[in-house]
Motif scaffolding. Structure first.
Motif, PDB file in Angstrom:
ATOM      1  N   ASP A  76      12.121  33.564  97.370  1.00  0.00           N
ATOM      2  CA  ASP A  76      11.747  35.001  97.558  1.00  0.00           C
ATOM      3  C   ASP A  76      10.753  35.399  96.532  1.00  0.00           C
ATOM      4  N   LEU A  77      10.900  34.555  95.092  1.00  0.00           N
ATOM      5  CA  LEU A  77       9.318  35.365  94.374  1.00  0.00           C
ATOM      6  C   LEU A  77       8.956  34.356  93.856  1.00  0.00           C
ATOM      7  N   LEU A  78       7.571  34.545  94.127  1.00  0.00           N
ATOM      8  CA  LEU A  78       6.243  34.301  93.338  1.00  0.00           C
ATOM      9  C   LEU A  78       5.675  34.460  92.456  1.00  0.00           C
ATOM     10  N   VAL A  79       6.507  33.791  91.303  1.00  0.00           N
ATOM     11  CA  VAL A  79       5.562  34.285  89.833  1.00  0.00           C
ATOM     12  C   VAL A  79       5.005  33.330  89.393  1.00  0.00           C
ATOM     13  N   VAL A  80       3.822  34.148  88.660  1.00  0.00           N
ATOM     14  CA  VAL A  80       2.232  33.603  88.740  1.00  0.00           C
ATOM     15  C   VAL A  80       2.328  33.661  86.691  1.00  0.00           C
TER      16      VAL A  80
ATOM     17  N   ALA B 287      11.290  35.630  86.388  1.00  0.00           N
ATOM     18  CA  ALA B 287      11.755  34.146  86.650  1.00  0.00           C
ATOM     19  C   ALA B 287      13.207  34.923  86.491  1.00  0.00           C
ATOM     20  N   TRP B 288      13.529  35.096  85.193  1.00  0.00           N
ATOM     21  CA  TRP B 288      15.384  34.900  84.771  1.00  0.00           C
ATOM     22  C   TRP B 288      16.082  36.232  85.501  1.00  0.00           C
ATOM     23  N   GLU B 289      15.452  37.312  85.586  1.00  0.00           N
ATOM     24  CA  GLU B 289      15.772  38.269  86.337  1.00  0.00           C
ATOM     25  C   GLU B 289      16.047  38.038  87.267  1.00  0.00           C
TER      26      GLU B 289
ATOM     27  N   ARG C 149      15.271  32.849  94.816  1.00  0.00           N
ATOM     28  CA  ARG C 149      14.598  31.337  95.170  1.00  0.00           C
ATOM     29  C   ARG C 149      13.708  31.967  94.550  1.00  0.00           C
ATOM     30  N   VAL C 150      13.440  31.403  93.147  1.00  0.00           N
ATOM     31  CA  VAL C 150      12.026  31.370  92.362  1.00  0.00           C
ATOM     32  C   VAL C 150      11.101  29.997  92.265  1.00  0.00           C
ATOM     33  N   THR C 151       9.423  30.490  92.240  1.00  0.00           N
ATOM     34  CA  THR C 151       8.949  29.300  92.080  1.00  0.00           C
ATOM     35  C   THR C 151       8.172  29.724  91.211  1.00  0.00           C
ATOM     36  N   LEU C 152       8.122  29.245  90.125  1.00  0.00           N
ATOM     37  CA  LEU C 152       6.497  29.832  88.732  1.00  0.00           C
ATOM     38  C   LEU C 152       5.240  29.090  88.331  1.00  0.00           C
ATOM     39  N   VAL C 153       4.086  29.191  88.717  1.00  0.00           N
ATOM     40  CA  VAL C 153       3.493  28.546  88.579  1.00  0.00           C
ATOM     41  C   VAL C 153       2.530  29.280  87.366  1.00  0.00           C
ATOM     42  N   GLU C 154       2.586  27.804  86.225  1.00  0.00           N
ATOM     43  CA  GLU C 154       1.508  28.168  85.315  1.00  0.00           C
ATOM     44  C   GLU C 154       0.389  27.238  84.872  1.00  0.00           C
TER      45      GLU C 154
ATOM     46  N   ARG D 231      19.344  26.379  87.029  1.00  0.00           N
ATOM     47  CA  ARG D 231      19.970  27.282  88.060  1.00  0.00           C
ATOM     48  C   ARG D 231      18.708  27.476  88.953  1.00  0.00           C
ATOM     49  N   GLY D 232      17.839  25.911  89.610  1.00  0.00           N
ATOM     50  CA  GLY D 232      17.332  25.344  90.897  1.00  0.00           C
ATOM     51  C   GLY D 232      16.032  26.530  91.022  1.00  0.00           C
ATOM     52  N   ALA D 233      15.167  27.222  89.839  1.00  0.00           N
ATOM     53  CA  ALA D 233      13.692  27.252  89.734  1.00  0.00           C
ATOM     54  C   ALA D 233      12.884  26.500  89.753  1.00  0.00           C
ATOM     55  N   ASP D 234      12.235  26.614  90.716  1.00  0.00           N
ATOM     56  CA  ASP D 234      10.977  25.292  90.961  1.00  0.00           C
ATOM     57  C   ASP D 234       9.770  25.857  89.196  1.00  0.00           C
ATOM     58  N   LEU D 235       9.917  25.534  88.543  1.00  0.00           N
ATOM     59  CA  LEU D 235       8.646  25.234  87.418  1.00  0.00           C
ATOM     60  C   LEU D 235       7.807  24.335  87.357  1.00  0.00           C
TER      61      LEU D 235
END
Length: 460
Positions: free
Chosen positions: A4-8, A18-20, A27-32, A234-238
Motif C-alpha cells: 500500500d505504501l512505500l516509505v523512502v 510508516a508507523w502512522e 502494508r508498508v515497505t520502508l527503504v533506508e 506489525r508486519g512492516a517490511d524494513l
C-alpha cells in the motif's frame, strides 16, 4: 511485491510515516540507504556512558514526539533535564548566565533584561528604541538578522539571536528566513508593534517554570529503535543498506521502485522522507519545478565532538549544563551531558559535547585529531580541564542540515504544488517543514495520512 505504501527514508520522519500507516492496517515497505534506521537520532553506549550523537531531547511545547513516545509505551522512560537549569552565554571570554525567563530573542520580563550583563548599556538602550519604532515589515520574507537589527540592534542579534536561533539551525541568522523559522516575530510586530512589548506580554501569558526539555533514560536512540521493533512486529517490511535507484509511475497510477540490490517494490502510494538532495534525485524527470526548488535549499554541515574524563581531570567538576558562544570561537557551544541529564555517566565522570558547525570556518572538515585538539584547547581554560579526555568520539553530519534561507516557504510551496500533481506521491521531512524531532514526526505522520486517504480503504 506490491504494498500500500512505500516509505523512502528511514530517519525519524520516515519511521513516523510508516508507523502512522501500519496503525491504519496498511502494508508498508520502508527503504533506508544507511545500514541503520533513525537518521541523526542515534545513541551509543561506551564504558557505561550514554552518548547521543545527534539530538539529545525533545521539547514539551511541540507534542508530536511525546505523543508518539506514549503510543510506543516509552512514557515511563521520559525524564526532564536536571534542575536547576544553569546555562551560560560566553561573551568576551566570560561565562554569563542566561537572563531569567529568556525567550528565543528577548527575556520575557523587564527585570532580567535590565539587569543582564550580557548586553552593555549601549546595547540595552538600542533595544529599548524598539518601544517607539513603527512597524517595519512588509509582506515579503526577510532574514531574521536583518529584521532584528532594524528593531533591536546589533547587540541583541549577536548576544541572543545568533547563539540561540543560529545554533539550532547551524546557520547565520542573516541567512535564516523570518517566515520559515520564526514566524512568531512577524505576528509579534503585527499585534504589538514592539517586540519588547510582545515579549513582555508573552511572559504574562506564560510565566514558565522548569525546563521544557525531555529525553529518554536510555537516550534518544531508543525512539527509532522502538519504532523499528514495533513496526516489524506489525508486519512492516524494513530494509536497510539499500537505496531507491529510480521511481517509475505506471499507467495504472502505481509506483515501481527499482532498488540498488536489483529488486523492485510496487506501491499504491509513496512518501519521500529523505534529505533535499536525495528527494530531488528521485523526483528528477517527474516534477522538475520541485527538483529546482529542492536544489536551492542550502545544506549545512556540523561536527559533534564528545569528550569524557574523570572529575579529577578538572579544577572543579562542572555543574552547569553548558554554554553558547556569543562571539568569535571555533565552536558554537558546549553541552555538559553529565550535568544536563541524570544517569548518563557512572559516578565521578564528566561527559560533554562540543559543536563545530561548518559556518564557523574550515575546522569542521579537518581530520579528527585536528578538530579534537582545537576543541580541547578552547574548552580547557573555560572548564579548568587539566588532564586529557579519555573518551573521544567525533561524529560528522555532512551536508545534512537544511538551512531555511530567505524565501524558503516559497520553495516549499513550489515543491508541494509540483508533487501534488503526481497522485500517490508525497514528501516530508526536515528539508521542508521543520528540523526538530517533533516537527519531523508530525510531518511524516501528516504525509502518511494523506497517502492513506488516497487509498480509499485498505484490505482486511
Amino acid at each position: 511485491m506490491t504494498v500500500d505504501l512505500l516509505v523512502v527514508g528511514g530517519g525519524i520522519t520516515g519511521l513516523a510515516a510508516a508507523w502512522e500507516a501500519v496503525l491504519a492496517g496498511a502494508r508498508v515497505t520502508l527503504v533506508e540507504a544507511a545500514p541503520q534506521l533513525g537518521g541523526k537520532v542515534r545513541t551509543e553506549t561506551i564504558d557505561g556512558q550514554l552518548l547521543d550523537l545527534g539530538p539529545d531531547s525533545v521539547v514539551t511545547y511541540r507534542p508530536a514526539a511525546l505523543a508518539l513516545i506514549d503510543e510506543l509505551g516509552l512514557t515511563p522512560q521520559v525524564i526532564p533535564a536536571c534542575e536547576p537549569r544553569l546555562v551560560h552565554l560566553r561573551v568576551n571570554g566570560q561565562l554569563m548566565p542566561f537572563p531569567d525567563a529568556m525567550g528565543m530573542v528577548l527575556p520575557r520580563r523587564l527585570g532580567p533584561l535590565a539587569r543582564t550583563r550580557t548586553l552593555s548599556w549601549r546595547y540595552k538602550a538600542r533595544a529599548a528604541a524598539d518601544l517607539v519604532l513603527p512597524r517595519t515589515l512588509g509582506p515579503e520574507d526577510t532574514s531574521i538578522g536583518q529584521f532584528l537589527r532594524a528593531r533591536l540592534g546589533t547587540g541583541v542579534v549577536e548576544r541572543f539571536a545568533q547563539p540561540m536561533v543560529g545554533g539550532i539551525y547551524g546557520a547565520s541568522v542573516d541567512d535564516l528566513s523570518l517566515d520559515a523559522v520564526l514566524p512568531s516575530l512577524r505576528a509579534a510586530e503585527r499585534d504589538h508593534r514592539s517586540l519588547v512589548l510582545a515579549s513582555l506580554a508573552e511572559g504574562r501569558r506564560s510565566p514558565g517554570g522548569g525546563s521544557p526539555f525531555r529525553t529518554l533514560t536510555s537516550g534518544m536512540g531508543a525512539l527509532p529503535d522502538a519504532l523499528a521493533r514495533q513496526l516489524a512486529q506489525r508486519g512492516a517490511d524494513l530494509r536497510t543498506g539499500v537505496s531507491v535507484v529510480a521511481l517509475e509511475r505506471s499507467e495504472r497510477g502505481r509506483t515501481s521502485a527499482r532498488l540498488s540490490d536489483g529488486t523492485r517494490v510496487t506501491a499504491t502510494s509513496v512518501v519521500l522522507a529523505t534529505g533535499a538532495t536525495a528527494m530531488a534525485d528521485l523526483l528528477e524527470g517527474h516534477a522538475d519545478d520541485a527538483v529546482a526548488a529542492l536544489r536551492q535549499v542550502p545544506q549545512a554541515s556540523s561536527t559533534v565532538v564528545t569528550l569524557g574524563a574523570p572529575e579529577s581531570a578538572f579544577d572543579v567538576a562542572p555543574t552547569a549544563q553548558g554554554w553558547l558562544e556569543a562571539g568569535p570561537a571555533p565552536i558554537s557551544g558546549v553541552t555538559i551531558t553529565s550535568a544536563k541529564w541524570p544517569g548518563r555517566v557512572p559516578p565521578g565522570r564528566v561527559l560533554l559535547r562540543a559543536f563545530v558547525p561548518g559556518r564557523l570556518g574550515p575546522l569542521a572538515t579537518q581530520p579528527d585529531p585536528v578538530v579534537v585538539d582545537a576543541v580541547v584547547a578552547h574548552i580547557r581554560p573555560v572548564l579548568g580541564l587539566r588532564g586529557e579526555p579519555d573518551l573521544v568520539r567525533v561524529t560528522r553530519w555532512a551536508r545534512c542540515m537544511p538551512t531555511y534561507s530567505v524565501g524558503h516557504l516559497d520553495r516549499v510551496a513550489r515543491v508541494r504544488e509540483a508533487v501534488d500533481a503526481l497522485p500517490g506521491w508525497h514528501v516530508a521531512g526536515s528539508a521542508l517543514h521543520g528540523v526538530g524531532v517533533p516537527e519531523c514526526i508530525a510531518d511524516g505522520r501528516t504525509a502518511a495520512r494523506a497517502a492513506l486517504a488516497e487509498l480509499g480503504g485498505l484490505p482486511a
